[in-house]
Design a protein around this motif. Structure first.
Motif, PDB file in Angstrom:
ATOM      1  N   LEU A  77       0.812  -1.212   0.000  1.00 16.88           N
ATOM      2  CA  LEU A  77       0.000   0.000   0.000  1.00 16.88           C
ATOM      3  C   LEU A  77       0.850   1.269   0.000  1.00 16.88           C
ATOM      4  N   ASP A  81       0.591   3.944  -2.998  1.00 15.42           N
ATOM      5  CA  ASP A  81       0.341   5.344  -2.658  1.00 15.42           C
ATOM      6  C   ASP A  81       1.333   6.264  -3.372  1.00 15.42           C
ATOM      7  N   CYS A  87      -4.927   3.743  -8.146  1.00 16.02           N
ATOM      8  CA  CYS A  87      -5.261   2.317  -8.010  1.00 16.02           C
ATOM      9  C   CYS A  87      -5.327   1.861  -6.556  1.00 16.02           C
ATOM     10  N   TYR A  88      -5.179   2.784  -5.618  1.00 19.83           N
ATOM     11  CA  TYR A  88      -5.066   2.422  -4.204  1.00 19.83           C
ATOM     12  C   TYR A  88      -6.254   1.581  -3.729  1.00 19.83           C
ATOM     13  N   GLU A  89      -7.464   2.033  -3.962  1.00 20.24           N
ATOM     14  CA  GLU A  89      -8.638   1.297  -3.485  1.00 20.24           C
ATOM     15  C   GLU A  89      -8.747  -0.073  -4.146  1.00 20.24           C
ATOM     16  N   GLN A  90      -8.425  -0.143  -5.416  1.00 20.65           N
ATOM     17  CA  GLN A  90      -8.469  -1.421  -6.132  1.00 20.65           C
ATOM     18  C   GLN A  90      -7.486  -2.421  -5.516  1.00 20.65           C
ATOM     19  N   GLU A  92      -6.113  -2.279  -2.513  1.00 26.85           N
ATOM     20  CA  GLU A  92      -6.557  -2.577  -1.152  1.00 26.85           C
ATOM     21  C   GLU A  92      -7.623  -3.672  -1.176  1.00 26.85           C
ATOM     22  N   GLY A  93      -8.497  -3.628  -2.167  1.00 26.13           N
ATOM     23  CA  GLY A  93      -9.525  -4.653  -2.333  1.00 26.13           C
ATOM     24  C   GLY A  93      -8.942  -6.022  -2.647  1.00 26.13           C
ATOM     25  N   ARG A  96      -8.373  -8.417   0.315  1.00 26.75           N
ATOM     26  CA  ARG A  96      -9.506  -8.967   1.060  1.00 26.75           C
ATOM     27  C   ARG A  96      -9.802 -10.404   0.644  1.00 26.75           C
TER      28      ARG A  96
END
Length: 142
Positions: A77, A81, A87-90, A92-93, A96
């Motif tokens: 991350l 960043d 693309c950070y949220e992608q 991070e997903g 999961r």
């Protein structure tokens, strides 16, 4: 101050970070000699006799795993960043679900950032190991 080779320490970090959470892989640095001992429930240590007090003596220091040094998901991350904030949220997903690193590296390859990731990861690893050694009064040598 006891010295330990960067390459040996890096390999030991990979070893203790490998496998499933319930697998028992450990590595210990002798605070007297700098020698590293590896233990595992899944390998035969017959090639090398382990000290009897390896896991109980204060003369051996357990090598941390990558997550303990902030070299797992947090490192990814930080890189994203800096290099691909859109693309950070992608990314991070991805973390999961299983297979996060494969999807992460695939995205980096498509974006032309894979080699940059490898350099960032290697430098971060070296820096984290150097700091861990300093905190534990070890000298890491090349």
């Amino acid at each position: 101050m006891v010295t330990v080779k960067h390459e040996d320490l890096s390999e030991s970090l990979d070893f203790v970070s490998f496998g499933e959470p319930l697998e028992h892989n450990a590595a210990y640095v002798s605070l007297d000699t700098g020698k590293i001992y590896w233990t595992s429930d899944f390998i035969d240590a017959a090639d090398e006799e382990l000290p009897a007090d390896l896991e109980t003596s204060d003369r051996y220091l357990a090598v941390p795993d990558k997550n303990e040094l902030g070299l797992g998901r947090n490192l990814v991350l930080r890189f994203i960043d800096q290099e691909l904030p859109a693309c950070y949220e992608q990314i991070e997903g991805f973390f999961r679900r299983k297979g996060a690193y494969a999807r992460f590296k695939d995205l980096l390859e498509r974006q032309g950032k894979l080699e940059r990731w490898y350099a960032f990861e290697a430098e971060s690893l070296k820096s984290a190991l150097r700091q861990w050694c300093a905190e534990n009064e070890l000298e890491m040598i090349e």
